[in-house]
Write an enzyme that holds these catalytic residues in place. Structure first.
Site, PDB file in Angstrom:
ATOM      1  N   SER A 188     -30.759  33.755  27.389  1.00 13.10           N
ATOM      2  CA  SER A 188     -30.394  34.189  28.730  1.00 13.10           C
ATOM      3  C   SER A 188     -30.668  33.089  29.757  1.00 13.10           C
ATOM      4  O   SER A 188     -31.636  32.336  29.622  1.00 13.10           O
ATOM      5  CB  SER A 188     -31.226  35.427  29.077  1.00 13.10           C
ATOM      6  OG  SER A 188     -31.208  35.681  30.462  1.00 13.10           O
ATOM      7  N   TYR A 239     -25.397  33.185  34.053  1.00  9.89           N
ATOM      8  CA  TYR A 239     -25.177  33.945  35.278  1.00  9.89           C
ATOM      9  C   TYR A 239     -24.724  32.946  36.337  1.00  9.89           C
ATOM     10  O   TYR A 239     -25.331  31.876  36.473  1.00  9.89           O
ATOM     11  CB  TYR A 239     -26.478  34.608  35.760  1.00  9.89           C
ATOM     12  CG  TYR A 239     -26.780  35.927  35.084  1.00  9.89           C
ATOM     13  CD1 TYR A 239     -25.836  36.936  35.043  1.00  9.89           C
ATOM     14  CD2 TYR A 239     -28.022  36.158  34.518  1.00  9.89           C
ATOM     15  CE1 TYR A 239     -26.111  38.151  34.432  1.00  9.89           C
ATOM     16  CE2 TYR A 239     -28.310  37.374  33.907  1.00  9.89           C
ATOM     17  CZ  TYR A 239     -27.342  38.366  33.872  1.00  9.89           C
ATOM     18  OH  TYR A 239     -27.616  39.562  33.275  1.00  9.89           O
ATOM     19  N   THR A 251     -21.684  36.135  31.579  1.00  8.43           N
ATOM     20  CA  THR A 251     -21.856  37.562  31.905  1.00  8.43           C
ATOM     21  C   THR A 251     -21.180  37.854  33.235  1.00  8.43           C
ATOM     22  O   THR A 251     -21.454  37.183  34.233  1.00  8.43           O
ATOM     23  CB  THR A 251     -23.349  37.928  31.972  1.00  8.43           C
ATOM     24  OG1 THR A 251     -23.931  37.642  30.707  1.00  8.43           O
ATOM     25  CG2 THR A 251     -23.539  39.402  32.291  1.00  8.43           C
ATOM     26  N   LYS A 291     -18.651  38.281  28.691  1.00  9.34           N
ATOM     27  CA  LYS A 291     -19.433  39.486  28.348  1.00  9.34           C
ATOM     28  C   LYS A 291     -19.489  40.456  29.528  1.00  9.34           C
ATOM     29  O   LYS A 291     -19.834  40.050  30.644  1.00  9.34           O
ATOM     30  CB  LYS A 291     -20.860  39.065  27.956  1.00  9.34           C
ATOM     31  CG  LYS A 291     -21.790  40.221  27.672  1.00  9.34           C
ATOM     32  CD  LYS A 291     -23.106  39.734  27.107  1.00  9.34           C
ATOM     33  CE  LYS A 291     -24.089  40.871  26.955  1.00  9.34           C
ATOM     34  NZ  LYS A 291     -24.630  41.328  28.245  1.00  9.34           N
ATOM     35  N   HIS A 304     -23.539  46.468  29.757  1.00 12.36           N
ATOM     36  CA  HIS A 304     -24.855  45.876  29.988  1.00 12.36           C
ATOM     37  C   HIS A 304     -25.966  46.828  29.516  1.00 12.36           C
ATOM     38  O   HIS A 304     -27.008  46.978  30.161  1.00 12.36           O
ATOM     39  CB  HIS A 304     -25.030  45.539  31.472  1.00 12.36           C
ATOM     40  CG  HIS A 304     -25.841  44.301  31.732  1.00 12.36           C
ATOM     41  ND1 HIS A 304     -25.293  43.100  32.065  1.00 12.36           N
ATOM     42  CD2 HIS A 304     -27.187  44.087  31.690  1.00 12.36           C
ATOM     43  CE1 HIS A 304     -26.252  42.199  32.245  1.00 12.36           C
ATOM     44  NE2 HIS A 304     -27.412  42.777  32.009  1.00 12.36           N
TER      45      HIS A 304
HETATM   46  C1  GLV Z   1     -30.514  41.402  33.275  1.00 10.85           C
HETATM   47  O1  GLV Z   1     -29.639  40.909  32.627  1.00 10.85           O
HETATM   48  C2  GLV Z   1     -30.901  42.763  33.237  1.00 10.85           C
HETATM   49  O2  GLV Z   1     -30.150  43.586  32.687  1.00 10.85           O
HETATM   50  O3  GLV Z   1     -31.976  43.068  33.759  1.00 10.85           O
END
Ligand code: GLV
Length: 381
Positions: A111, A134, A160, A256, A280
């Site tokens: 991440s 991100y 994402t 994603k 998510h």
């Molecule tokens: C971050 O990606 C979250 O879902 O907290």
């Protein structure tokens, strides 16, 4: 219960152990969904309603779970998905999870909001991993993240697209989860009851976002996660920016966070290698459809143009078979391996992957399929 691999038989056992070992703020962070958690629950319950078709008297003596994901050979149709702050579930968590994934022959996704940095992980493992991006307001910084991922030889960029604002997770507010993650939060007493975790995290390389340290503005401010995401993430993000990212990253791109057929068509038009059907993990739009309920429509619409990956509620090999039967090429897991990490570090992640591998093998045998390529709607009732 003491950590003893032989007593662990399913992902839920790992979850129970992780809950004891990881301080509440971090365990809750990983486990929670947003708001009323309707979508979080729907992800699981809709999966459970899909019934597998039992078949008999088919020779399944030579069974093979190997396949390809985004151009790479894998031993299982599975990848470890990106999870923020993995290194606070267990010290150096990103390195440990990456090692476990690579030993098992599947991809690990780091991440942007990792505790270990891209370079920390690259120096500690011997094969490429995926990097999740991100998009932040500071585009110079985004460019530098992409360049760092390329320099570290990451084999895919996972963009994402469903978190430009943060869905509220009530527990994070109640637990006082701050940014950067702080060891001085109001549940220090709870942490003191987790000596194994304290030792692992204190001996870890870092305690804050390793990729952002020194780059992102306002890092020293202690703020809520939502406020911080609001201040740093670029809410203007659009399909035009995907084109910009493609110019910076000509390699394998995975988009994603797709839950809609129209968006899936737009993702396919970008020329990306794959998309991930995802809400998510029920952490963003509460009230959204479950991820599995949208998978067949998306796979039918774009499956011949772009590889369709899936996440959302996968806790077993049976779940993987269900998703594959509905058109996914492979699945990503988040919580399922994070529970393994919190339960027992690298060995716990390996255990999570092996549990799922065995469940998938047995379920393939009992539905009469020998190869991943043979799995389709016919394995369902
Ligand atoms: C971050 O990606 C979250 O879902 O907290």
């Amino acid at each position: 219960m003491r950590w003893d691999v032989k007593d662990i038989t399913c992902i839920d056992d790992l979850r129970r152990l992780a809950r004891r070992r990881v301080p509440r703020a971090f365990f809750d962070y990983a486990e929670a969904g947003s708001y009323s958690q309707e979508t979080l629950r729907a992800n699981r319950s809709d999966l459970e309603h899909i019934k597998l078709r039992q078949r008999v008297l088919i020779d399944v003596s030579s069974l093979d779970t190997a396949t390809h994901i985004a151009g790479g050979d894998v031993s299982l149709p599975l990848a470890l998905g990106p999870v923020a702050m993995t290194g606070l579930q267990w010290g150096n968590g990103e390195i440990l999870a990456c090692r476990a994934a690579q030993a098992a022959g599947i991809p690990f996704t780091m991440s942007t909001l990792s505790i270990c940095s891209i370079e920390d992980v690259a120096a500690a493992v011997d094969k490429p991993f995926w990097f999740q991006l991100y998009v932040m307001k500071d585009r110079g910084f985004v460019r530098s993240l992409i360049e760092r991922a390329a320099a570290a030889k990451c084999s895919a960029l996972v963009l994402t697209v469903d978190l430009q604002v943060l869905g509220q997770r009530h527990v994070d507010i109640k637990n006082g989860l701050s940014v950067p993650p702080s060891l001085k939060m109001n549940n220090l007493i709870n942490m003191a009851t987790k000596p194994g975790w304290v030792l692992s995290v204190l001996s870890g390389k870092r305690w804050t976002f390793g990729n952002l340290d020194g780059h992102v503005k306002d890092m020293p401010d202690v703020k809520s996660l939502a406020q911080w995401v609001g201040s740093q993430f670029d809410q203007t993000l659009s399909w035009k920016d995907v084109e910009w990212i493609r110019t910076l990253w000509p390699g394998t791109l995975i988009i994603k966070g797709i839950l809609d057929v129209e968006d899936a068509r737009a993702a396919a038009r970008t020329g990306a290698t794959a998309l991930v059907v995802s809400n998510h993990g029920g952490r963003q739009l509460d009230g959204a459809a479950s991820s599995i309920s949208m998978l067949p429509k998306i796979a039918d619409a774009v499956g011949s143009e772009i590889e369709v990956l899936f996440d959302g509620g996968i806790r077993s090999g049976q779940d993987i078979l269900r998703a594959l039967a509905l058109g996914a090429k492979a699945c990503l897991i988040g919580r399922a391996y994070i529970f393994g990490l919190g339960a027992g570090g690298e060995a716990g992640v390996s255990k999570a992957i092996e549990i799922i591998r065995k469940e998938l093998e047995v379920s393939m045998a009992l539905t009469g399929v020998k190869r991943i390529a043979e799995v389709d709607h016919r394995v369902l009732v």
